[in-house]
Scaffold this active site. Sequence first.
Site, short mmCIF file in Angstrom:
data_model
loop_
_atom_site.label_atom_id
_atom_site.label_comp_id
_atom_site.label_asym_id
_atom_site.label_seq_id
_atom_site.Cartn_x
_atom_site.Cartn_y
_atom_site.Cartn_z
N GLU A 127 -6.32 37.29 -22.01
CA GLU A 127 -7.66 36.83 -22.36
C GLU A 127 -8.46 37.90 -23.10
OE1 GLU A 127 -9.40 35.35 -18.69
OE2 GLU A 127 -8.20 33.53 -18.79
N GLU A 274 -2.67 29.37 -17.27
CA GLU A 274 -3.28 29.43 -15.94
C GLU A 274 -4.04 28.14 -15.70
OE1 GLU A 274 -5.88 32.79 -15.43
OE2 GLU A 274 -4.39 34.24 -16.10
#
Length: 488
Positions: A127, A274
């Site tokens: 991220e 995720e």
Amino acid sequence: MAAAAAAVGVVALLLLLPLAASAYGDGLGRAAVGVNWGTMTSHPILPCEVVRMLAANGVARVKMFDADPWTAAPLAHTGIQVMLAVPNDQLARLAGDPRRAYRWAEQNVSAYLEAGVDVRYVAVGNEPFLKSYNGSLINVTFPALKNMQRALDKLGLGDHVKAVVPLNADVYNSPENKPVPSAGSFRKDINALMVDIVNFLNMNNAPFVVNIYPFLSLYQNPNFPLNFSFFDGGSKPVYDKGVVYTNVFDANFDTLVWSLRKAGVPDMKIIVGEVGWPTDGDKHANVRYAQKFYDGFLKKMVRNIGTPLRPGWMEVYLFALIDENQKSVLPGRFERHWGLLTYDGKPKFSMDLSGDGLDNLVGVEVEYLPAQWCVFNKDAKDKFKDLPAAVNYACSNADCTPLGYGSSCNNLSHDGNISYAFNIYFQTMDQDVRACSFEGLAKITTINASQGGCLFPVQILSASERVVPLRFLPTSFLILLMVVSILT
Ligand SMILES: *[C@@H]1O[C@H](CO)[C@@H](O)[C@H](O)[C@H]1NC(C)=O
Ligand SMILES: *[C@@H]1O[C@H](CO)[C@@H](O)[C@H](O)[C@H]1NC(C)=O
Ligand SMILES: *[C@@H]1O[C@H](CO)[C@@H](O)[C@H](O)[C@H]1NC(C)=O
Ligand SMILES: *[C@@H]1O[C@H](CO)[C@@H](O)[C@H](O)[C@H]1NC(C)=O
Ligand SMILES: *[C@@H]1O[C@H](CO)[C@@H](O)[C@H](O)[C@H]1NC(C)=O
Ligand SMILES: *[C@@H]1O[C@H](CO)[C@@H](O)[C@H](O)[C@H]1NC(C)=O
Ligand SMILES: *[C@@H]1O[C@H](CO)[C@@H](O)[C@H](O)[C@H]1NC(C)=O
């Protein structure tokens, strides 16, 4: 040299007990459901036990956050496909010099493949474009990605192993006045960069890896309709160009599909890196909602439904395998409670992870420290020193997130709060008697201190004595070990 002897012992164990490669779910037509295995915890469970548990649950894919041999090595010869990762703090190093990326791939991909670890992806960063990083990784991520894919190609692995960049779903959005998937595109501030990245990935036949969190939609927006987070309907649908969205997961996923279309790569493969629901640390983070979320989500995976724009098969990684008590709580107190399993390897609720139609998530057997707790010594009240400072100290060195608003221990009394803090610190310090002193304010008890729905944990025996199988250690280190053991 006890450490060397133990290392040899573990190697022998690994060689003697190869894990049975079981028949995994995704050959049977259901979606591929893997798990994220993070290790930011004070008391990790022995990795070979974790791997045994993965196999017992029929988990065929695992995503990690580094390439540490301690956790990667036990995955050898299990048939489990692996995503390894370059942590964010290594991106600048790899971006700056292709030779560093090459050495990374040599040591952390080639060597593992030779040893029988089925590496399929290398995650370059995690991220990296989160707003909270203030753009600090904007300039290094794409060069690091290119260097990594080229290194893999040079090693002849480019067809088998793909370099990817797991991104938070905040890299794309729809305008506030038009909150539908078809209005979505990559974030304005990084649009040009994202277009370059997705075209590079697509050219290499690599997927887009996205993390999607319906829980966060709810957490970040008090007006978000609760039922839209789940998969049972019961919420006002969103209509978009003839498509009906009944849950935020689908709407979010398809916003990415539209963003990719607009970036010129309409058919690019997407992996959900995720997805999950936490069980503590917020009023919406509890076992009831987590179970509701996973029930709906896994049924959708078993039925191979996909999303309106991408019907059918998908590849997803649940977040996460085990609670991690050392994660940063910057995103929220729930951050340490994403596990399907508790800190001690127990399933939090039943779920059908293997896709065999049975709700039979299997946990891990662990060894505990003695059944004793550290609590506030009420008799010491007169000797009052600095109670708030003591609690503060305990909570800054151990995990007090269950005490927060809406959390499992939020209803404790004043004294209960103090005991919770003292106990969690004592357990984190492996029940060292010196960690239950607080200048006489604390005492050890063998009476279970748990109250109602608030668990006062007893910690497990830590497996953090890092024993790495010898064949994964560099030769220089092995020679050093030999010299040391001869000398001692
Ligand atoms: C391989 O990965 C490990 C663990 O993530 C890291 O410490 C090491 O520096 C990497 N190797 C190279 C050559 O970069
Ligand atoms: C980003 O900026 C904020 C405010 O200026 C600061 O508090 C934070 O530490 C910065 N984060 C990083 C990763 O640099
Ligand atoms: C990234 O590069 C741009 C253009 O060269 C520069 O303006 C910016 O300051 C750089 N950002 C960082 C965080 O290094
Ligand atoms: C949410 O859905 C449940 C059924 O799953 C329903 O009983 C409930 O009334 C719904 N809540 C709202 C606010 O729509
Ligand atoms: C203490 O009590 C709690 C709640 O009743 C229970 O879940 C836990 O297993 C107990 N701990 C021990 C060590 O017996
Ligand atoms: C805490 O107490 C309040 C009020 O009695 C109750 O509504 C709430 O459900 C309780 N929370 C927990 C986690 O037990
Ligand atoms: C216990 O601690 C929590 C978190 O610090 C706080 O919100 C709560 O008000 C405390 N309860 C009492 C009774 O002091």
